[in-house]
Design a protein around this motif. Structure first.
Motif, mmCIF file in Angstrom:
data_model
loop_
_atom_site.group_PDB
_atom_site.id
_atom_site.type_symbol
_atom_site.label_atom_id
_atom_site.label_comp_id
_atom_site.label_asym_id
_atom_site.label_seq_id
_atom_site.Cartn_x
_atom_site.Cartn_y
_atom_site.Cartn_z
ATOM 1 N N THR A 131 0.840 -1.193 0.000
ATOM 2 C CA THR A 131 0.000 0.000 0.000
ATOM 3 C C THR A 131 0.876 1.244 0.000
ATOM 4 O O THR A 131 1.946 1.253 0.607
ATOM 5 N N ILE A 132 0.426 2.281 -0.684
ATOM 6 C CA ILE A 132 1.085 3.584 -0.636
ATOM 7 C C ILE A 132 0.258 4.473 0.283
ATOM 8 O O ILE A 132 -0.959 4.595 0.113
ATOM 9 N N VAL A 133 0.904 5.073 1.266
ATOM 10 C CA VAL A 133 0.205 5.911 2.237
ATOM 11 C C VAL A 133 0.835 7.305 2.280
ATOM 12 O O VAL A 133 1.976 7.506 1.864
ATOM 13 N N THR A 134 0.055 8.247 2.798
ATOM 14 C CA THR A 134 0.529 9.608 3.002
ATOM 15 C C THR A 134 0.253 10.008 4.447
ATOM 16 O O THR A 134 -0.386 9.263 5.194
ATOM 17 N N ALA A 135 0.707 11.191 4.830
ATOM 18 C CA ALA A 135 0.445 11.693 6.178
ATOM 19 C C ALA A 135 -1.053 11.962 6.350
ATOM 20 O O ALA A 135 -1.753 12.248 5.378
ATOM 21 N N PRO A 136 -1.565 11.873 7.572
ATOM 22 C CA PRO A 136 -3.010 12.046 7.812
ATOM 23 C C PRO A 136 -3.558 13.378 7.309
ATOM 24 O O PRO A 136 -4.698 13.448 6.848
ATOM 25 N N ASN A 137 -2.743 14.430 7.375
ATOM 26 C CA ASN A 137 -3.202 15.757 6.958
ATOM 27 C C ASN A 137 -2.760 16.128 5.548
ATOM 28 O O ASN A 137 -2.850 17.284 5.135
ATOM 29 N N SER A 138 -2.269 15.138 4.791
ATOM 30 C CA SER A 138 -1.764 15.394 3.444
ATOM 31 C C SER A 138 -2.905 15.777 2.499
ATOM 32 O O SER A 138 -4.022 15.270 2.599
ATOM 33 N N HIS A 139 -2.588 16.674 1.556
ATOM 34 C CA HIS A 139 -3.553 17.066 0.530
ATOM 35 C C HIS A 139 -3.423 16.202 -0.724
ATOM 36 O O HIS A 139 -4.176 16.390 -1.680
ATOM 37 N N LEU A 140 -2.464 15.270 -0.722
ATOM 38 C CA LEU A 140 -2.312 14.361 -1.860
ATOM 39 C C LEU A 140 -3.524 13.444 -1.927
ATOM 40 O O LEU A 140 -3.909 12.837 -0.931
ATOM 41 N N ALA A 141 -4.130 13.352 -3.115
ATOM 42 C CA ALA A 141 -5.369 12.579 -3.234
ATOM 43 C C ALA A 141 -5.311 11.476 -4.280
ATOM 44 O O ALA A 141 -6.229 10.659 -4.362
ATOM 45 N N SER A 142 -4.246 11.435 -5.078
ATOM 46 C CA SER A 142 -4.117 10.409 -6.102
ATOM 47 C C SER A 142 -2.653 10.222 -6.447
ATOM 48 O O SER A 142 -1.790 11.027 -6.061
ATOM 49 N N LEU A 143 -2.362 9.192 -7.217
ATOM 50 C CA LEU A 143 -0.979 8.939 -7.621
ATOM 51 C C LEU A 143 -0.415 10.090 -8.437
ATOM 52 O O LEU A 143 0.774 10.407 -8.343
ATOM 53 N N LYS A 144 -1.254 10.715 -9.250
ATOM 54 C CA LYS A 144 -0.773 11.819 -10.076
ATOM 55 C C LYS A 144 -0.227 12.952 -9.223
ATOM 56 O O LYS A 144 0.646 13.713 -9.654
ATOM 57 N N LYS B 257 -1.174 7.630 11.998
ATOM 58 C CA LYS B 257 0.006 8.310 11.478
ATOM 59 C C LYS B 257 0.045 8.358 9.953
ATOM 60 O O LYS B 257 0.972 8.924 9.368
ATOM 61 N N ALA B 258 -0.934 7.748 9.306
ATOM 62 C CA ALA B 258 -0.969 7.724 7.842
ATOM 63 C C ALA B 258 -2.383 7.432 7.366
ATOM 64 O O ALA B 258 -3.222 6.939 8.125
ATOM 65 N N LYS B 259 -2.620 7.736 6.103
ATOM 66 C CA LYS B 259 -3.863 7.349 5.453
ATOM 67 C C LYS B 259 -3.516 6.792 4.077
ATOM 68 O O LYS B 259 -2.492 7.152 3.474
ATOM 69 N N ALA B 260 -4.329 5.881 3.588
ATOM 70 C CA ALA B 260 -4.034 5.212 2.325
ATOM 71 C C ALA B 260 -4.201 6.162 1.141
ATOM 72 O O ALA B 260 -5.158 6.938 1.078
ATOM 73 N N LEU B 261 -3.266 6.090 0.214
ATOM 74 C CA LEU B 261 -3.353 6.825 -1.040
ATOM 75 C C LEU B 261 -3.615 5.886 -2.209
ATOM 76 O O LEU B 261 -4.326 6.233 -3.153
ATOM 77 N N TYR B 262 -3.047 4.669 -2.133
ATOM 78 C CA TYR B 262 -3.176 3.712 -3.239
ATOM 79 C C TYR B 262 -3.183 2.298 -2.693
ATOM 80 O O TYR B 262 -2.310 1.916 -1.916
ATOM 81 N N ASP B 263 -4.179 1.546 -3.089
ATOM 82 C CA ASP B 263 -4.321 0.146 -2.720
ATOM 83 C C ASP B 263 -3.623 -0.701 -3.776
ATOM 84 O O ASP B 263 -4.009 -0.680 -4.950
ATOM 85 N N GLY B 264 -2.582 -1.443 -3.362
ATOM 86 C CA GLY B 264 -1.834 -2.253 -4.310
ATOM 87 C C GLY B 264 -2.678 -3.235 -5.092
ATOM 88 O O GLY B 264 -2.296 -3.673 -6.186
ATOM 89 N N ALA B 265 -3.851 -3.583 -4.573
ATOM 90 C CA ALA B 265 -4.739 -4.516 -5.269
ATOM 91 C C ALA B 265 -5.300 -3.930 -6.551
ATOM 92 O O ALA B 265 -5.843 -4.673 -7.381
ATOM 93 N N GLU B 266 -5.180 -2.600 -6.737
ATOM 94 C CA GLU B 266 -5.630 -2.005 -7.994
ATOM 95 C C GLU B 266 -4.814 -2.517 -9.172
ATOM 96 O O GLU B 266 -5.273 -2.485 -10.316
ATOM 97 N N LEU B 267 -3.598 -2.999 -8.907
ATOM 98 C CA LEU B 267 -2.762 -3.551 -9.977
ATOM 99 C C LEU B 267 -3.311 -4.882 -10.482
ATOM 100 O O LEU B 267 -3.032 -5.299 -11.604
ATOM 101 N N ASN B 268 -4.050 -5.573 -9.619
ATOM 102 C CA ASN B 268 -4.617 -6.886 -9.958
ATOM 103 C C ASN B 268 -3.524 -7.856 -10.415
ATOM 104 O O ASN B 268 -3.684 -8.589 -11.393
ATOM 105 N N LEU B 269 -2.413 -7.842 -9.679
ATOM 106 C CA LEU B 269 -1.301 -8.744 -9.955
ATOM 107 C C LEU B 269 -0.870 -9.368 -8.635
ATOM 108 O O LEU B 269 -0.591 -8.655 -7.673
ATOM 109 N N PRO B 270 -0.824 -10.690 -8.541
ATOM 110 C CA PRO B 270 -0.546 -11.348 -7.263
ATOM 111 C C PRO B 270 0.765 -10.922 -6.615
ATOM 112 O O PRO B 270 1.766 -10.675 -7.297
#
Length: 448
Positions: free
Chosen positions: A133-146, A217-230
């Motif tokens: 999983t890719i995570v950011t800080a709880p107060n981060s304004h980052l909302a997507s991989l871009k 201490k973090a919140k999720a930005l990207y769920d690795g399961a979106e890759l759909n690769l084991p």
């Protein structure tokens, strides 16, 4: 299915494999030390490490060999797979466990140094890639991989988490080498960097993302399961050790299967045991290793996992960490087949347990499952003080996450959880009338 049934004929572990010489160095009355390298906090390896060690399964299997040899097991704990590989190629570790990308480096280093190793079993896996999983800080304004373009991202180069980062960035149209500033750090260092603000995001493997989210201490930005690769973790053994002591390796694999059965039969107790041994919160361990956790445990080397491993080679080659790796030559399931018999064959086609919403009541030794996330929220609203943890599966990927850390979407009468904001937004965009709501608002809607 998560459950693996072990059925081994009495005395089967005493039979050497065809083409493998017996142990020519140890005779009756001798003492042999078997060294196992493991990663206590990489909790998807627990059936070959932390849990296995706490249960004493390997030692019992060795004592039952009846070959007149006294066996001692030396357990060595590491933070990552790299030092395990270094010790294996130096002949100082016999059996090790690590993630899929480190396994490929293990294979490459062994071949390069003339000290070949082999992948002999799997510990925990997720068929979609949800272990990273890719995570950011709880107060981060980052909302997507871009939003990561030009940002500092901490990861461990050569790990499966780095592989997830590389693949995810490429899909988002970002060059993983030039589009971000990559910080090559150990997981604990990266977690500290995220908290200190010296890293904008952290891409890591189990259990770091879940731990940081649980701690606030973090919140999720990207769920690795979106890759759909084991993604998976597995057990590797030195070739010379396996050939010299096949019965010992088979004893380890039988013990691993017993630990797997224990974890699947007693998921809450197993989580408590691992928590006690590692210092991790049991609620975090259960997120990954629970009855409907992110990981499925089965020793079988499933064809789908091996196919994914072959796809991982190109990622490590592009990072100049390995050259060509003959994955088919690296994989050796003969020892597991011999040790586990028909249960190994059954595991090759077994499917993971379906995703479910779960509540872990305070003081309980069992969790309670619910048919829908909405039903779980309704229960939580009525039992606010009696809940230890609550887990819900992402509506898109099925990845379990903490209910109070999920991104919630209201779609008519349904309340749907998502690990990351981007997938929630994608759902809302495709469903007229759907909208994101806070966790508190979701609880209130469920109660009403």
């Amino acid at each position: 299915m998560k459950r693996t049934t072990v059925a081994v004929a009495a005395g089967a572990l005493l039979l050497p494999l065809t083409g493998c010489g017996g142990d020519t160095r140890a005779g009756s009355g001798d003492t042999v030390t078997v060294t196992v390298g493991y990663q206590s906090k990489t909790i998807n390896t627990v059936t070959a490490g932390t849990l296995l060690r706490s249960l004493g399964s390997f030692e019992r299997e060795l004592n039952s060999l009846g070959d007149g040899v006294t066996y001692k097991v030396k357990w060595q704990d590491y933070a990552t797979g790299a030092p395990i590989t270094a010790q294996m190629t130096a002949g100082k570790i016999d059996i090790g466990s690590m993630g899929d990308f480190p396994l490929l480096i293990n294979a490459a280093r062994g071949t390069q140094l003339g000290k070949p190793t082999h992948l002999v079993s799997v510990t925990g896996y997720n068929l979609r890639g949800g272990l990273n999983t890719i995570v950011t800080a709880p107060n981060s304004h980052l909302a997507s991989l871009k939003d990561l373009r030009g940002k500092k991202v901490s990861t461990s180069i050569g790990s499966a988490a780095d592989g997830t980062l590389v693949r995810a960035l490429r899909r988002a149209g970002i060059d993983p080498d030039k589009g971000i500033e990559k910080l090559n750090q150990q997981p604990a260092v990266g977690a500290s960097a995220l908290s200190a603000g010296s890293a904008d995001a952290l891409s890591q493997f189990v259990a770091w993302p879940g731990l940081l989210a649980y701690q606030g201490k973090a919140k999720a930005l990207y769920d690795g399961a979106e890759l759909n690769l084991p993604t998976f973790h597995g057990v590797t053994a030195r070739e010379d050790f396996a050939k010299r002591r096949p019965a010992v390796l088979q004893a380890f694999l039988k013990a691993q299967a017993e630990a797997t059965d224990y974890l699947n039969d007693h998921p809450v107790t197993a989580a408590e045991k691992v928590a006690e041994a590692t210092g991790l919160p049991a609620e975090v361990v259960y997120l990954y290793n629970g009855a409907h956790g992110i990981a499925t445990f089965d020793p079988a080397l499933k064809p789908r996992l091996i196919s994914a491993l072959k796809q991982d080679v190109s990622v490590l080659k592009s990072a100049k960490l390995i050259g060509n790796v003959d994955v088919d030559a690296f994989v050796d399931d003969r020892y597991a087949k011999k040790a586990l018999g028909s249960s190994y064959t059954a595991g090759l086609t077994a499917a993971p347990a379906p995703a479910a919403s779960e509540v872990w009541p305070k003081g309980a030794t069992r969790t309670r499952s619910f048919a829908t996330p909405t039903a779980l929220l309704r229960h939580l609203a009525a039992h606010r003080d009696g809940i230890r943890a609550a887990y819900v599966p992402d509506a898109t990927t099925g990845t379990p996450w903490f209910a109070d850390k999920a991104v919630w979407v209201a779609d008519g009468d349904r309340l749907l959880p998502f690990v990351a904001p981007a997938t929630a937004r994608a759902y809302v965009a495709g469903h007229q009338g759907a909208r994101t709501v806070s966790y508190a608002a979701a609880l209130a809607r469920a109660a009403s």
